[in-house]
Structures are given as structure tokens and as C-alpha cells.
Write an enzyme that holds these catalytic residues in place. Structure first.
Site, short mmCIF file in Angstrom:
data_model
loop_
_atom_site.label_atom_id
_atom_site.label_comp_id
_atom_site.label_asym_id
_atom_site.label_seq_id
_atom_site.Cartn_x
_atom_site.Cartn_y
_atom_site.Cartn_z
CG HIS C 124 -1.91 0.99 1.41
ND1 HIS C 124 -1.65 2.27 1.81
CD2 HIS C 124 -3.24 0.92 1.20
CE1 HIS C 124 -2.79 2.96 1.85
NE2 HIS C 124 -3.77 2.16 1.48
CG ASP C 201 0.51 -2.26 6.06
OD1 ASP C 201 -0.44 -2.33 6.86
OD2 ASP C 201 0.45 -1.63 4.99
CD GLN C 204 -7.02 -4.31 4.54
OE1 GLN C 204 -7.97 -4.96 4.98
NE2 GLN C 204 -7.12 -3.03 4.24
CE LYS C 227 -7.12 0.40 6.23
NZ LYS C 227 -7.88 0.81 5.04
CB CYS C 366 -3.70 3.33 -1.46
SG CYS C 366 -4.70 4.78 -1.14
C1 LIG Z 1 -2.48 -2.87 3.47
C2 LIG Z 1 -2.78 -1.48 3.94
N1 LIG Z 1 -1.81 -0.74 4.47
C3 LIG Z 1 -2.03 0.51 4.92
C4 LIG Z 1 -3.26 1.09 4.83
C5 LIG Z 1 -3.42 2.48 5.32
O1 LIG Z 1 -4.27 2.56 6.42
P1 LIG Z 1 -4.67 3.99 6.98
O2 LIG Z 1 -5.25 4.76 5.86
O3 LIG Z 1 -5.65 3.68 8.04
O4 LIG Z 1 -3.42 4.61 7.51
C6 LIG Z 1 -4.32 0.35 4.28
C7 LIG Z 1 -5.68 0.92 4.18
O5 LIG Z 1 -6.10 1.40 3.18
C8 LIG Z 1 -4.07 -0.95 3.82
O6 LIG Z 1 -5.05 -1.68 3.28
#
Ligand SMILES: Cc1ncc(COP(=O)(O)O)c(C=O)c1O
Ligand SMILES: Cc1ncc(COP(=O)(O)O)c(C=O)c1O
Lengths: 408, 131, 408, 131
Positions: C124, C201, C204, C227, C366
């Protein structure tokens, strides 16, 4: 027209709380954080019950509605401080993050070893530590406008410091301990004449006074929603557009980008460039509801109610033997009364007052250097907001007499 | 609550039995609570059997910090040092006979932290000593 | 025992919403953000109505209660991922800020020019851009574990990259596009053997799978409350204690300090060292309520429900002519189905589905480099959570057939 | 809503009247929407009176981006360039006859942005052109 405080208090559920059975709350700690009206609580509740979705990239109805609500909140906050455009409002977690954002981006590009940043002796830790960190990392120099015995800034020394051509003057519009309302417009004008940029810590001024960023001509303004009837978890940085546009990004991630490739990225436009990842969406909605509420009341009415309360509080407190209130007289300060009581530690004062349901704060209020300056480790602080009652001042005074009796 | 300030606390605050400084002493430690400026210094003298022969505290701060120091010293005089090492947060709360929120707990436990850093011969006092 | 989904859905007020009159919502966008149960909404509501105060420095009852609630939430989040202690949970705004925190502190101390960071092609933007910024600033090198056609990481190339002794391996536990569940424990074990630190990370994985940081032996784990049924505006970074203790502070301000003088400060202990200014207090309380809710359901039950739904969804989607789903087969992925529909742009697909109340996301989610890799600008993504129904899959399939008809 | 995809959009998407590229041309510009990969290229030929003699668009992307480009070119052929410079977001929405959320608005306005950057002779397309 004076505010109808008892009616207005009905909007704040917590003000009806009993701290313990039979002991109603007298909340005199609004400088730390304000209580929330139903309008704010319900706006967030409703958001989660009906609209919640992630924003900015979604095509579906919920995502579009959420995005519109988030951006509408930005526009409300912009309007509240008379920002020229909504894009000049960056949502942060709080005042602290807003100041750090400037320190990490604008300052790290524009300041180099030997450059001078002017602060004041009355700053909150949030407007000290980011500059300590910058100073340690980059060899930037820090100088401090002294606070005089009467709680006002020494503007003669400020002028002398300006002669050393600082790059930035960063100062609070209102002290969270002394209550001092600084001459913000004048300080900014002088800074600009000396070629310095300005950052105003508006954590206490934006909630309590009418603030117009265009009239002030301020370069950066930082403030927190939770101190102005809004939720925790959100604050804002206002900046002049050319400054924001020239600044490098702060945090990297989703939403702050235009395009991302494996090895590089193109930053998004302002304000999104500074809002990485999923933002505090429900909190923005609550923040918008808070400024709506304040605008309905009117910031002039808020300020004059607080003027009245603090004048009364100072009058009553100063008649208690052994009480010393710090800061300037009522007409030069906001609704904050920090005091000492001879021979009794502020922690004991606060705890005994809590026994009568009176919530005041004791400690250095994140302004340890200011306390050092006055040669005291801590003060007891009572602070007021639009919902504060004269009777709460009376309760406080009565409570202080009880403290004195206990320690007799 | 005013009952927090039950006579025992106000009494030990206003009329401490063990305020002072022992010279010479076998154990000495001092520390402060930066949040409120409370300061406690403790000096102890040991006897030949590893017991606390006598003790004193000095310092400044709120009633709870000073009273709990006085109560603490009172409770350890003539106790074996090994027993002193075992003292816990709960022992202090029992001495004070009250319940405290997290901020005031720090006031109440400062003397115990100083005492334990002293008897363990540590260079620095750590919150781990009072957990 | 399988979950009683219809009953559980009663806990989520938004799921009863009609997008437009007569058009009920089918929310298939939980990978972007999850919906919130009443337990979470009410916990925050109640906080503002009864407990709200600023934390950590207050002696009065409200301040003590708020502090206790905030720290209890930290302990709950710690327990949820089996962290050895609550102090190893740092509250951040979201996953993105958590990763940036590591990039700004740990990485800026431990990585120097020429050092290697290994990422993957499925990251992401939140786990790419912070490293792009570091790379541009410090000359750190980045290498990427390739994603194979089946949506799995190429572990042979990973092993080859490890031979170049990277300092850090930072990767997602689950792709938010492909759904791929990566072999996290193995990737970490190999990284540690090669002497690299690891950052996972977990945006998910933590919401959808049982996660045990001690079993994984991970050094840093980042995730977001929003999430996993919790509020916006809060997330967390878990770190191993010696790492957290050795890291310099991130943002400067109130609460992250032990003492402050005019020209210097002493940082506070972990985790407070990393939490500057008033934190997201109500949001922490909501986050705590969210993990309580998930624990009551049980993460094994959540994961197996999603397994069942995704298996069914893949089966149904793949029978539609022109649909291509990306990523591995159901047994190797979480509840995410990103697909293309021949000749029809994902934006059009998503918008037409929205006409039937079906909320899916369209775009690069993203993860632009991943889409570049597959040679497509965008996908349509349906994603599932504990409240997703098989009937919602059926609705989606029916909707896709309608899209095809419109473009016929 | 499927009515968003009213026949007019699907029709202009599937059977565009102005898809292509004019060579030679007087005006040429292209840009894309990074969010979804939409791409639009516009070529125009002017007559002696400062009017648009003919125009074409090329590109790829969603139905809304492509249909609005076709509708836009259709609407400007034989119009004075000065009038083209005055076109706004609302004109595009009127052409499409639908209401759009912020994300799809970007799709719909890409062609206008490209067109205006072209007729103004700018080096770069900016969102200010379509506000
Ligand atoms: C795999 C992953 N990493 C990071 C993020 C970023 O999360 P946040 O926008 O809550 O910082 C997301 C969410 O979109 C994600 O799916
Ligand atoms: C003057 C001043 N500046 C900064 C802050 C920090 O605000 P926050 O904790 O919301 O970042 C405060 C609040 O305590 C304050 O009173």
C-alpha cells in the site's frame, strides 16, 4: 445580549453529572479540554450510524457523502478563522502535531545552522519541544521573549531580539497558565518588518476569542478541536498558501500523493499533501459541528462572558488570604486563574477540591519553564468557558477556604 | 474527598516523626517527581544483623508525598533490609489507608521508590521498583 | 460454530440504511474502512457524556477516570495482538502514521546511505512513500520482492535479496487488493536470520485474522482502528521494547516529556515518549470497545466466516464472462476480490453497482505500483467482513450482469 | 444510479462522433487523471476568425470521461475560442445532464481541463481551470 448560561448548559450532558452520588460536577478545567455539546456528540454518532465510509477515492454513495461531510467541515473551520480558502486548513491530530508539522517541513527546509527562532518564556511544551528537537538536530538557535512579573511579554526585549533577524517567531496567542492575551497582531507586524515568518499557537485563543487570520496576517496558526467543544483526535494547521505549497510533505502514504510508482511519488495538492492515510473523518464532522455551535453563540459573546467570569473570579480569589494568582489583571487575560496557596501544595488543593466536585488542574500545565521562571514547581489552575457560572466561582472560593481549614 | 486527607495524613504531614537526616548513614538516596516538584531524600543506618537501625526522610512536596515518607520510615525501623526490599505499592496504600488515582499514586510512592533504590544500591530510581 | 450473521448485523446500525429510498445498502468496502457496532459508537458517546477530560496530569475525578479508560484501551489492544505489555502499544492516527513514526525515528537513527530496505511490490502507498522519502533524504536503497502472476510473493527472490543484508524488511501481512495472505512468520524468520529488522503492515491482517506478535516475533506492527470496527482518528504501532526504548522521540510536545526547561527536555518513558499532545482519547475508548467486540466473536470465527464468503464470491465471480479476479485462490487469501470486467472501466462498474446500493471501490486502492505491475490502471474491489452475507455476493453478481447489459 | 448511464452517455461512449486526431492542428494538449488512469488528448483546428473549425479527442478511460470529451468537442465546434475559454464545470454537467460526486466529477471534467489548458496555451493543466 448576555448569554443564557443555564439554558446553554442543557446542551452539555456532562455538566449534569454527579462526580459521586450527591456531589455535582463543577468543571473548571476547560483550558485542558472543553466539554462537548450534544450537537457535536450527535453529529459523530449520526456519522457512524448513517454515513461512515473512507473518503476521497470512493465512487459509492457513502463514500461520496463522507467525503462531502469531511470537506464541508474543512470549509467550516476555514470560515471560523476567516481563512481565505478551505485548502489552507490542514487537519492534524492536535495543536502539537500542527506545530511539529511546521517544524518538520517548513523549518527543516528554511532554517539552517545558526539561524534564530524566537519563542517566549510562556510557551506550552508543544511550542518548545519541537524547536528543542530542531535546535539539537540542526544547530538552530533559540531565544526567548521574557515574561515580566505582571505576566506580560517584554516587548522591548522582543524588539531587541528582532534586530538579530530571526527567521521565525513562534508564540502563543494566550497563555494557558497566566491567561495573558498577547498582542498578536503587533508581534506579527514587528516580526514581518524584521523579515521573520510567524507561527501562532492558537490552542487557547481560537476557542475563546474571535480570531481572523487575514486581519492578523499570521503565517501559520495551530489549534485543537478538543479545546473548542470539538472531539479529541483532531486539530488544524492554517497556513498561507504560498508557504504551504512550497513545503515538502510531512508523512507519506495514501491520499497525500498524486501518483506513486515503485521508487518515487508525486505529492498531492494542498491540503491533501499533508494528510497521509485515512484521516480523522468522524472527528472532522464533529469539529465542524463545534464551530457551527460556537458561531451560533458568537465568539464575541463567548469572550465577553469569559471576561465577566474571570474578573469576578480574580476579585473573589484575591480576597482569600494566602492566595496568589499569577498573570495580568482581568482585562488583559482570558478565563484562566492559576494560583498558589501559601504552604499547601497544588496537588493537595486540587484533590480536596475534587472532594466537593470541583475539577481544577494542579501541576505545571505543560509550561514548566514558566513555572521555573516564577520559582514555583506547580500551581492550581481554575479555567472557564462559555458554560461557566459565577456560582462555580463561589464554590471554588468556598472550597479553598475548606482546604485552608483542613491544613489549618 | 476530604477523607483522603484523614487526620493520619495531615498529622504525619504537619508533625512528621522521622523528618531529618542521619549522619553518618549507611544508605542514602534522593529523587523527585518532575510533574509536581516533590522531592524525597532518605538516609538509613543499619545494625550488624542487616536490620534498619534508624531512618530519616527529608524533602518537600504535597501532603501525601511527605506523609507517606514519614509513615514508610516509621514502618521499616528495626525491620530486616531484606524485608524492606520486598515492600510493594500495596504496603504504602495500606499505610495511608486510602485509594489513590494514578497521579497521586506517584506522590504516594515516591518515598518507596527512593527507599528501594537506596537499599538495592542502585544508581538510578526506576518505576519498576514500585510496580 | 458458524456466526449468526443476521443477528450480528443488528449491532451495526448503518447496515439497515437505505442508500436511496427503497435501495438498501450492501456494504462491500470493508477493506477501505469497516462499519461500527453500537458497542463502539456508544462507548464514545458515553465517554463524552460522562467522562471527558484531558488525561495523565489531572487529579480530579474526570481526569482520573479518563486516564484509566485511555490506558485500559491500550491494555486491550495489547492483549488483542498478544503484546507482552501495554507499554508496547503506541497510539497513532492510523497505520500510515505508525509506519512514518518508524521511518522518522528508528530508521533515521539506524539506516544510513547505501543501506538496503526490502519492500514488496504489493505494498500500500503507506508502506512505500515513507521509504521513498527516506531514500530521497538519506540515500537508502529500496528493493522489492516481486509479486508473481498468481498474486503470491516470489520468496526465491526474497531470499536472494536477503543475501544483500538489508537492514529492514517492511511488508504487508495481507494485500488490500489481491487479498494475498503472506507467510508472515516465515518472512520474519528469514529476515532475522539475515540480520534485518521487520515491520509488518497489519492494516488488513489485524482486523481479519488472529495475530500474535510474540509468535510472529515481529519487531514492529502497524494497524488502524477504523478497519477493525473502531473509530477513525486512531491506530497503533506495536514495537519490541528494546527498539522502542532506543528510538528517539517523534513529535515533541506535552506528555511525551519527563521535564522541560527553556532550552532542552528529557523524553518520557515508552509509550508516552511517542504520544505528543492531547491524544485521541475518546477514539482510544472506542478502539478498546472494538477489540472487545472482536474478541467476543473470536478472531478464528471472523477469519473462517470470511474464508467461506470469499470462496463463494470467487466461485460466483469467476463464472461471469469477462470478469478476471486478481490474486491467489480463496484458501490463500482474505475477503478481498479485486477484478476487472472486459472493456468496462472500474469506475463505471462501481457507479452502476451503486445504483443498486452495492458499495464497492474502484481505482488503484492506494496500490498503484501493483496495478502497474499487472498492466491495469484500476480494478473494482469488493471486500468482506464478519457482517457480510452470501446474499450480498449474489447481489454483486447480479449487479455485474446489469453492468454488462448496460454496456451491452 | 443506472440513470447516470442514460443512453446519451453510453451512446457517446460507444459511438463517439469526434474521436480521433487532427493533423495538422493549431492546438494540442493531453493529460490524465492519475486516480483511475483516464487519459484525454485533444486536437483543434481554428479558422481565420478565432473560431474552432474542427476538433477531435482521443484517449481511454471510463464512459463518463470519454463521453464528456465527445460531448464537449461537439459543443465547441464553430464556437469562438474566446467563448471556449469561458466554459465551466457547469457547462459539462449540463451537457451530461447528470449530477456527479467528487470522484466522478474529475472524470467528467478531465476533457475540459485539457481543452482549456490547450486554448490558453499553458504548459501544464491545473485544477484551477475547472473550478
Ligand atoms: C495494506 C494497507 N496498508 C495501509 C493502509 C493504510 O491505512 P490507513 O489509511 O488507516 O493509515 C491500508 C488501508 O487502506 C491498507 O489496506
Ligand atoms: C497554549 C497551548 N498550546 C498547546 C497546547 C497543546 O494542545 P494539544 O494537546 O491539543 O496538542 C495547549 C493545550 O494544553 C495549550 O494550552
Amino acid at each position: 445580549m448576555p448569554l443564557d448560561i443555564p439554558r446553554l448548559r442543557q446542551d452539555f450532558p456532562i455538566l449534569n453529572r454527579e462526580v459521586r452520588p450527591g456531589v455535582p460536577l463543577a468543571y473548571l478545567d476547560s483550558t485542558a479540554t472543553a466539554q462537548k455539546p450534544l450537537a457535536v456528540i450527535n453529529a459523530m454518532d449520526e456519522f457512524y450510524r448513517r454515513f461512515n465510509a473512507n473518503i476521497h477515492r470512493g465512487v459509492h454513495t457513502l463514500a461520496e457523502e463522507s467525503t462531502a461531510m469531511y470537506e464541508a467541515a474543512r470549509a467550516k473551520v476555514a470560515r471560523f478563522i476567516n481563512a481565505p480558502s478551505a485548502e489552507q486548513i490542514i487537519f492534524t491530530r492536535n495543536t502539537t502535531e500542527a506545530i511539529n508539522l511546521v517544524a518538520y517541513t517548513w523549518a527543516r527546509v528554511n532554517l539552517k545552522k545558526g539561524d534564530l527562532v524566537v519563542l517566549t518564556e510562556m510557551e506550552h511544551h508543544s511550542n518548545l519541544v519541537p524547536w528543542h528537537m530542531l535546535s539539537a538536530e540542526r544547530g538552530v538557535n533559540l531565544e526567548f521573549v521574557p515574561v515580566m512579573d505582571d505576566g506580560l511579554l517584554d516587548l522591548d526585549i522582543y524588539r531587541a531580539l528582532l534586530a538579530r533577524t530571526p527567521k521565525l517567531v513562534a508564540f502563543t496567542a494566550m497563555s494557558n497558565v497566566l491567561g495573558t492575551i498577547n498582542p498578536v497582531a503587533e508581534i506579527i507586524r514587528l516580526a514581518h518588518e524584521a523579515g521573520a515568518a510567524t507561527l501562532v499557537d492558537g490552542a487557547q485563543s481560537v476557542p475563546h476569542l474571535p480570531v481572523d487570520v487575514q486581519a492578523l496576517d499570521v503565517d501559520f496558526l495551530a489549534f485543537s478541536a478538543h479545546k473548542m467543544l470539538g472531539p479529541t483526535g483532531i486539530g488544524a494547521l492554517y497556513g498561507k498558501r504560498p508557504l504551504l505549497e512550497a513545503m515538502p510533505p510531512f508523512l507519506g502514504g495514501g491520499d497525500m500523493i498524486k501518483t506513486v510508482h515503485l521508487r518515487n511519488f508525486v505529492p498531492n495538492d494542498v491540503p491533501h499533501k499533508f494528510e497521509a492515510g485515512t484521516p480523522a473523518i468522524a472527528e472532522a464532522v464533529g469539529f465542524g459541528a463545534a464551530v457551527d455551535y460556537l458561531e451560533t453563540i458568537g465568539m464575541d459573546a463567548v469572550a465577553s462572558h469569559e471576561q465577566e467570569i474571570i474578573a469576578y473570579a480574580l476579585e473573589r480569589l484575591e480576597e482569600i488570604p494566602g492566595v496568589k494568582v499569577f498573570g495580568p489583571p482581568a482585562d488583559k487575560k482570558g478565563g484562566v486563574a492559576a494560583f498558589t496557596l501559601d504552604g499547601i501544595h497544588p496537588h493537595d488543593v486540587a484533590q480536596i477540591l475534587d472532594g466537593s466536585g470541583i475539577a481544577v488542574r494542579a501541576g505545571h500545565h505543560c509550561a514548566q519553564p514558566l513555572h521555573e521562571k516564577f520559582g514555583i514547581p506547580a500551581t492550581t489552575r481554575a479555567s472557564f468557558y462559555l458554560y461557566s457560572l459565577r456560582e462555580e466561582v463561589d464554590k471554588l472560593v468556598k472550597g479553598i477556604y475548606e482546604v485552608k481549614k483542613i491544613f489549618g | 474527598m476530604e477523607d483522603l486527607y484523614r487526620e493520619i495524613i495531615i498529622d504525619h504531614y504537619k508533625n512528621p516523626q522521622y523528618r531529618g537526616r542521619l549522619d553518618p548513614h549507611d544508605i542514602h538516596f534522593e529523587d523527585d517527581n518532575p510533574l509536581c516538584g516533590d522531592h524525597i531524600e532518605i538516609t538509613l543506618r543499619l545494625d550488624g544483623d542487616g536490620k534498619v537501625a534508624d531512618g530519616r526522610f527529608d524533602g518537600k512536596g504535597c501532603a501525601i508525598s511527605q506523609a507517606s515518607a514519614d509513615l514508610l520510615i516509621e514502618s521499616i525501623v528495626s525491620k530486616p533490609v531484606e524485608e524492606v526490599k520486598q515492600l510493594t505499592k500495596q504496603d504504602i496504600l495500606d499505610l495511608l489507608g486510602i485509594d489513590l488515582g494514578p497521579v497521586r499514586l506517584k506522590c504516594a510512592l515516591l518515598s518507596l521508590k527512593v527507599l528501594k533504590a537506596g537499599v538495592y544500591g542502585l544508581g538510578e530510581a526506576s518505576d519498576d521498583l514500585i510496580e
